[in-house]
Write a protein that holds these residues in place. Sequence first.
Motif, PDB file in Angstrom:
ATOM      1  N   THR A 191     -32.954 -23.156  -2.738  1.00  0.00           N
ATOM      2  CA  THR A 191     -31.951 -22.026  -3.271  1.00  0.00           C
ATOM      3  C   THR A 191     -33.042 -20.886  -3.687  1.00  0.00           C
ATOM      4  OG1 THR A 191     -31.331 -23.055  -5.198  1.00  0.00           O
ATOM      5  CG2 THR A 191     -29.901 -23.121  -3.216  1.00  0.00           C
ATOM      6  N   VAL A 192     -33.804 -21.105  -4.692  1.00  0.00           N
ATOM      7  CA  VAL A 192     -34.425 -19.977  -5.506  1.00  0.00           C
ATOM      8  C   VAL A 192     -35.432 -19.325  -4.353  1.00  0.00           C
ATOM      9  CG1 VAL A 192     -36.516 -21.452  -6.020  1.00  0.00           C
ATOM     10  CG2 VAL A 192     -35.906 -19.335  -7.267  1.00  0.00           C
ATOM     11  N   VAL A 193     -35.866 -20.190  -3.319  1.00  0.00           N
ATOM     12  CA  VAL A 193     -36.691 -19.479  -2.195  1.00  0.00           C
ATOM     13  C   VAL A 193     -35.972 -18.648  -1.277  1.00  0.00           C
ATOM     14  CG1 VAL A 193     -38.135 -19.941  -0.019  1.00  0.00           C
ATOM     15  CG2 VAL A 193     -38.478 -21.198  -2.269  1.00  0.00           C
ATOM     16  N   GLN A 194     -34.592 -19.216  -1.266  1.00  0.00           N
ATOM     17  CA  GLN A 194     -33.692 -18.012  -0.537  1.00  0.00           C
ATOM     18  C   GLN A 194     -33.288 -16.881  -1.334  1.00  0.00           C
ATOM     19  OE1 GLN A 194     -30.321 -21.063   0.207  1.00  0.00           O
ATOM     20  NE2 GLN A 194     -30.652 -20.963   2.231  1.00  0.00           N
ATOM     21  N   LEU A 195     -33.063 -17.086  -2.482  1.00  0.00           N
ATOM     22  CA  LEU A 195     -32.897 -15.858  -3.561  1.00  0.00           C
ATOM     23  C   LEU A 195     -34.230 -14.942  -3.428  1.00  0.00           C
ATOM     24  CD1 LEU A 195     -31.214 -14.645  -5.722  1.00  0.00           C
ATOM     25  CD2 LEU A 195     -32.137 -16.047  -7.130  1.00  0.00           C
ATOM     26  N   MET A 196     -35.368 -15.530  -3.502  1.00  0.00           N
ATOM     27  CA  MET A 196     -36.436 -14.651  -3.607  1.00  0.00           C
ATOM     28  C   MET A 196     -36.487 -13.896  -2.017  1.00  0.00           C
ATOM     29  SD  MET A 196     -39.118 -17.025  -5.434  1.00  0.00           S
ATOM     30  CE  MET A 196     -40.582 -16.038  -5.310  1.00  0.00           C
ATOM     31  N   THR A 197     -36.248 -14.439  -0.925  1.00  0.00           N
ATOM     32  CA  THR A 197     -36.301 -14.046   0.282  1.00  0.00           C
ATOM     33  C   THR A 197     -35.175 -12.884   0.267  1.00  0.00           C
ATOM     34  OG1 THR A 197     -36.883 -15.962   1.205  1.00  0.00           O
ATOM     35  CG2 THR A 197     -35.859 -14.396   2.595  1.00  0.00           C
ATOM     36  N   GLN A 198     -34.075 -13.011  -0.231  1.00  0.00           N
ATOM     37  CA  GLN A 198     -33.049 -12.082  -0.195  1.00  0.00           C
ATOM     38  C   GLN A 198     -33.412 -10.893  -1.121  1.00  0.00           C
ATOM     39  OE1 GLN A 198     -30.063 -12.541   1.333  1.00  0.00           O
ATOM     40  NE2 GLN A 198     -30.013 -10.030   1.210  1.00  0.00           N
ATOM     41  N   VAL A 199     -34.052 -10.891  -2.116  1.00  0.00           N
ATOM     42  CA  VAL A 199     -34.668 -10.002  -3.021  1.00  0.00           C
ATOM     43  C   VAL A 199     -35.886  -9.151  -2.177  1.00  0.00           C
ATOM     44  CG1 VAL A 199     -35.896  -9.476  -5.150  1.00  0.00           C
ATOM     45  CG2 VAL A 199     -33.890 -10.971  -5.237  1.00  0.00           C
ATOM     46  N   MET A 200     -36.350  -9.761  -1.734  1.00  0.00           N
ATOM     47  CA  MET A 200     -37.415  -9.080  -0.754  1.00  0.00           C
ATOM     48  C   MET A 200     -37.044  -8.011   0.289  1.00  0.00           C
ATOM     49  SD  MET A 200     -40.616  -9.606  -1.760  1.00  0.00           S
ATOM     50  CE  MET A 200     -41.826  -8.908  -0.339  1.00  0.00           C
ATOM     51  N   LEU A 201     -35.877  -8.636   0.847  1.00  0.00           N
ATOM     52  CA  LEU A 201     -35.264  -8.196   2.157  1.00  0.00           C
ATOM     53  C   LEU A 201     -34.531  -6.853   1.561  1.00  0.00           C
ATOM     54  CD1 LEU A 201     -33.631 -11.100   4.163  1.00  0.00           C
ATOM     55  CD2 LEU A 201     -35.660  -9.314   4.588  1.00  0.00           C
ATOM     56  N   LEU A 202     -34.013  -7.051   0.352  1.00  0.00           N
ATOM     57  CA  LEU A 202     -33.337  -5.820  -0.423  1.00  0.00           C
ATOM     58  C   LEU A 202     -34.226  -4.788  -0.725  1.00  0.00           C
ATOM     59  CD1 LEU A 202     -30.560  -7.640  -2.612  1.00  0.00           C
ATOM     60  CD2 LEU A 202     -29.957  -6.110  -0.783  1.00  0.00           C
ATOM     61  N   GLU A 203     -35.285  -5.043  -1.255  1.00  0.00           N
ATOM     62  CA  GLU A 203     -36.524  -4.076  -1.582  1.00  0.00           C
ATOM     63  C   GLU A 203     -37.014  -3.572  -0.392  1.00  0.00           C
ATOM     64  OE1 GLU A 203     -39.017  -4.776  -5.586  1.00  0.00           O
ATOM     65  OE2 GLU A 203     -40.327  -5.207  -3.675  1.00  0.00           O
ATOM     66  N   GLY A 204     -37.136  -4.218   0.538  1.00  0.00           N
ATOM     67  CA  GLY A 204     -37.700  -3.551   1.827  1.00  0.00           C
ATOM     68  C   GLY A 204     -36.950  -2.507   2.362  1.00  0.00           C
ATOM     69  N   LYS A 205     -35.448  -2.458   2.067  1.00  0.00           N
ATOM     70  CA  LYS A 205     -34.517  -1.387   2.659  1.00  0.00           C
ATOM     71  C   LYS A 205     -34.660  -0.306   1.864  1.00  0.00           C
ATOM     72  CE  LYS A 205     -31.204  -4.994   4.301  1.00  0.00           C
ATOM     73  NZ  LYS A 205     -29.980  -5.404   4.161  1.00  0.00           N
ATOM     74  N   GLN A 206     -35.283  -0.184   0.818  1.00  0.00           N
ATOM     75  CA  GLN A 206     -35.308   0.993  -0.137  1.00  0.00           C
ATOM     76  C   GLN A 206     -36.480   1.818   0.116  1.00  0.00           C
ATOM     77  OE1 GLN A 206     -35.063   0.044  -4.698  1.00  0.00           O
ATOM     78  NE2 GLN A 206     -33.934  -1.812  -3.984  1.00  0.00           N
ATOM     79  N   GLU A 207     -36.275   2.954   0.429  1.00  0.00           N
ATOM     80  CA  GLU A 207     -37.468   3.541   0.908  1.00  0.00           C
ATOM     81  C   GLU A 207     -38.482   4.081   0.221  1.00  0.00           C
ATOM     82  OE1 GLU A 207     -35.426   7.325   2.335  1.00  0.00           O
ATOM     83  OE2 GLU A 207     -34.231   6.527   3.884  1.00  0.00           O
TER      84      GLU A 207
END
Length: 583
Positions: A191-207
């Motif tokens: 779950t923590v690796v999934q959480l970190m993955t989700q954070v990376m995806l969110l940050e990647g969407k920011q220009e």
Amino acid sequence: MSLKLRDLIRQVRACKTAAEERAVIAKESAMIRTCIRDEKDQYRHRNVAKLLFMHMLGYPTHFGQLECMKLIASPHFPEKRIGYLGLLLLLSEEADVLMLATNSLKNDMNSSNKFIAGLALCALGNLGTPDMSRDLATEVEKHLKSSNPYLRKKACLAMSRCLVKVPEMVEDFTEKFVTLLKDRSHGVLITVVQLMTQVMLLEGKQEEYSPASPGPARTAFVKLVPTLVKMLRNLLSSGFSPEHDIGGISDPFLQVQILTLLRLLGTGDADASDEMNDILAQVATNTETSKNAGNAILYECVQTIMSVESEDTLQTLAINILGRFLLNRDNNIRYVALNTLAQVVAVHHESAALQKHQNTIVDCLKDPDISIRQRALELIYHLVNASNVESLTAELLNYLVVCPKDHKGQICSRVLKVVDRFSPDDRWKIDTLITMLTIAGKQCRRDVQSATIAYITRSDDDIRAYAVHKLLTAVRDDDGSQTGLNSVGIWCIGEYGDLLLKPYTYTDRSNEQPISFVAIEPQVIVHTIEELVQHPNCPDSITQRALTAYAKLSTRFSSHDDNASKLLEQLVRDYKGAQSIET
């Protein structure tokens, strides 16, 4: 009094028609509404359970949403459990009544009973709105530090939802995730690796953030690449563990999640990619492929290798793994391999490793599963280059014979692009296009016909003579159904009919043998067009092309054959009374 859940299920199953079922549900819904109106608390959990069953059958259950809220507020765990289940199934995050649950969720998260706290975290993780996420983020953070792995796991999933709904909170919680990677529980690690993955995806969407100018999450997480590599290596080298073993592989779910996170961290980062090259090679070479668990890990490993700044040898290894997938009997694995190879070839156009699997990919065109054939077809378009254009185009033409009719038009357009880009010489180009029109002239689009005419027009007299002789033969052999072939053939015969009056010889490139076409008599040429026009199913467009050809041939044959000229005049005269303006 309303029915018990068991009795309601029996009655519904006993219904022989849909009308009987609707009547049973309508009657029970009325009884439930009466109980709700009369505030009969002792039947509340039973009513919500029946509403869940009705919801599964597709009937409206919105009138029971507030009952779920009342059950959640109950001090008893069995009622809370039914209430939360109803909340998750009967409500969506757009429901207005959901805001009433915020206080109950907060109270339950602070409960000493881990299962009640787990229910609240699960509800937030599935239905959390932006406002709820802001209000409850601090409560979730407390459970991230809990001594109970069950709650830590649930908290990670809930926090993932909170950060998706309120991305600006990412920066506040990034550092707190790092310590969780040292957890001994595999459930928490996933779950923590999934959480970190989700954070990376969110940050990647920011220009404002990119690999060149990383955000706070990437800056913090990229330092953890050695830790993630060590975790993955420990999973590969660990012995048998009955708690985590699936198909002889230690916790494939965690391995896949780690590989996904490594892919995000390694994209555009040469240093991070260099740190993970060795472990990626180890995963690619040591993972067992006899079970689906191993194939899932290898697929994710290939995706990671092709996304990060990996070495050429590692990329070749990844492509060879996909090549092995193509030989698998499972169509799902073969489809995944073809799909991934299509993504790979878009980046590595001239990869020699890809060309090694050309024959295997071509064999997929003969698969009975149409989805496999379609993916193989897409991949073959990408694989074509100057060295293999002749062999792969031959395979495309072979597939054109057996493919569904509604796909033929698109394939003709693709073949045209391939021929236009990689054709070795003009004669092969014209030969290929005429063969394609012979196979699928009825389905090919107008732009393909026009392009074929343009190629012939721009060629020299030698190629024109070859093309018009070839087209006349094809038109004579056709039964009149291939309208595209007939349209191109009649136009070329009208434009270059005088070249048919001379014999033509050329040397075949493949066997160095001379091939000859005999001279054609003018009347034979005219009769060929006439027979085509007189076909019962001849469309007006072909008739119009034929009349134009008659006019052109009357000029070209005037000095060769008076009988042919008279025949042409008569054929044109026959259409003076035609009702079509174009004709």
